[in-house]
Design an enzyme around this catalytic site. Sequence first.
Site, PDB file in Angstrom:
ATOM      1  N   SER A 283      54.056  45.371  39.145  1.00 27.74           N
ATOM      2  CA  SER A 283      54.225  46.535  38.292  1.00 27.74           C
ATOM      3  C   SER A 283      55.562  47.234  38.475  1.00 27.74           C
ATOM      4  CB  SER A 283      53.108  47.547  38.582  1.00 27.74           C
ATOM      5  OG  SER A 283      53.189  48.012  39.938  1.00 27.74           O
TER       6      SER A 283
ATOM      7  N   SER B  92      53.122  43.855  43.627  1.00 24.00           N
ATOM      8  CA  SER B  92      54.001  44.598  42.728  1.00 24.00           C
ATOM      9  C   SER B  92      55.397  44.877  43.267  1.00 24.00           C
ATOM     10  CB  SER B  92      53.338  45.928  42.330  1.00 24.00           C
ATOM     11  OG  SER B  92      52.230  45.696  41.501  1.00 24.00           O
TER      12      SER B  92
ATOM     13  N   LYS C 271      60.486  54.128  42.471  1.00 24.11           N
ATOM     14  CA  LYS C 271      59.425  53.806  41.515  1.00 24.11           C
ATOM     15  C   LYS C 271      58.670  55.076  41.139  1.00 24.11           C
ATOM     16  CE  LYS C 271      55.465  50.635  40.971  1.00 24.11           C
ATOM     17  NZ  LYS C 271      54.610  49.636  41.663  1.00 24.11           N
TER      18      LYS C 271
END
Length: 491
Positions: A155, A179, A80
Amino acid sequence: MTDVTAMTATQIAGLVATGAASAVEVTQAHLDRIAAVDGRVNAFLHVDTEGALAVARDIDARRAAGEELGPLAGVPVAVKDVLTTKGVPTTVGSKILEGWRPPYDSTIVERLRAAGTVMLGKTNMDEFAMGSSTEYSAYGPSRNPWDTDRIPGGSGGGSAAALAAFEAPLAIGSDTGGSIRQPGAVTGTVGAKPTYGGTSRYGLVAFSSSLDTPGPCARTVLDAALLHAAIGGHDPRDSTSIPAPVPDVVAAAKIGATGDLSGVRLGIVTEFGGEGAEPGVMATFREAVDTLTKLGAEIVEISCPHFRYALPAYYLIAPSECSSNLARFDGVRFGLRTGDDGNRSLEEVMSLTREAGFGPEVKRRIMLGTYALSSGYYDAYYGQAQKVRTLITRDFTAAFERVDALISPTTPFVAFPLGARTSDPYQMYLADLFTIPSNLYGGPGISVPCGLSEGLPVGLQVMAPTMADDRMYRVAAALESAVGTLTPPTM
């Protein structure tokens, strides 16, 4: 060679360890897969082709020399874009850091390298991890491989989408209010939030420092446990890091995979009884509860009365911390700098830079947080939210005196269409209704696929006490052994 992109991380590691496949072959296969499908998915913001192949060649050379390698050596991983990577772009999904190449690796990335994994690149995300759909990325939304007209969660939707599209067998996410778990649920993958402080935040670009938790994403529970073991543990560079070893999550996953939950007591949270949740999600969850019962678990109802206040408390605490953390993005030290024509004051340059660099959701949360921390309102808003956080922690403590773990749906609904909630922030925030409490408490939580509703994945969440991460892996692996894994029909 069999298509390695369809294999689990455990299977790939076995091939590399025995020499049945080289790390270079495995890496190239995943790079080819990314090239073939990521135009439809947009899971990656940056693919580090040269760096990945160089690491893979090094792994092959070390294995050929007889060096003993770790259990994940040669396995590709997607990271990420909230974690710093030396010399590799780190944007946090924001224009304000477009093109920034950090001079250092985060601890998580250091440990990935030490474990012999091969970093394929950086995955898409809601800007500064603020969002539940990846639609707030400054670089366009990621798409759900189950239906590319739907969101992959947020997210960390890019990491989850990369897994579901078979672009990577492993991925790293971060979980501030759900997330990791929420994208896992809506993409039919596994996402685990470790105990807060069980994984290092050094090099994690901060959103909410008392909540942010990096963690593993995978397609199976065992793979997630192996990745968790590789990245977890104490880090003296992180003041919130717990000076204790990671619980044996790998052994717990293997025990759970036998399908025996005899003697395990699981609590269903009464307050998560279906209000606001889609009927199909609740029906699939109840079927999974029946499965857990058949595996030997004892199911009891547990009331956690203050969980209903978790969402408003979170949306005071997290924005307050974000308003402080994002003050460093000023156009002076790094990243974007706008309006510096020699005729403007420093304050004007800062203002113009933030106006151009931050997206609408980030601006919304900065304003919420700044207001909550302002003179005359601090006690009424931020202070009260922290009191609610204490009450939620007490609910968890009382619950774990009666049960080994709590279970719930991971999300109230399946993946929704792109654009369906962007005009209504509150409806977007509801995506994290069931995941936020464990962030406020600091305990671990995992989402594991438990079936389908309307042809789309549903996740079951297991929440455990702090530093009892092994419990959630045992339960999740047991359910997985009975339900199986999910594969998108379109990919």
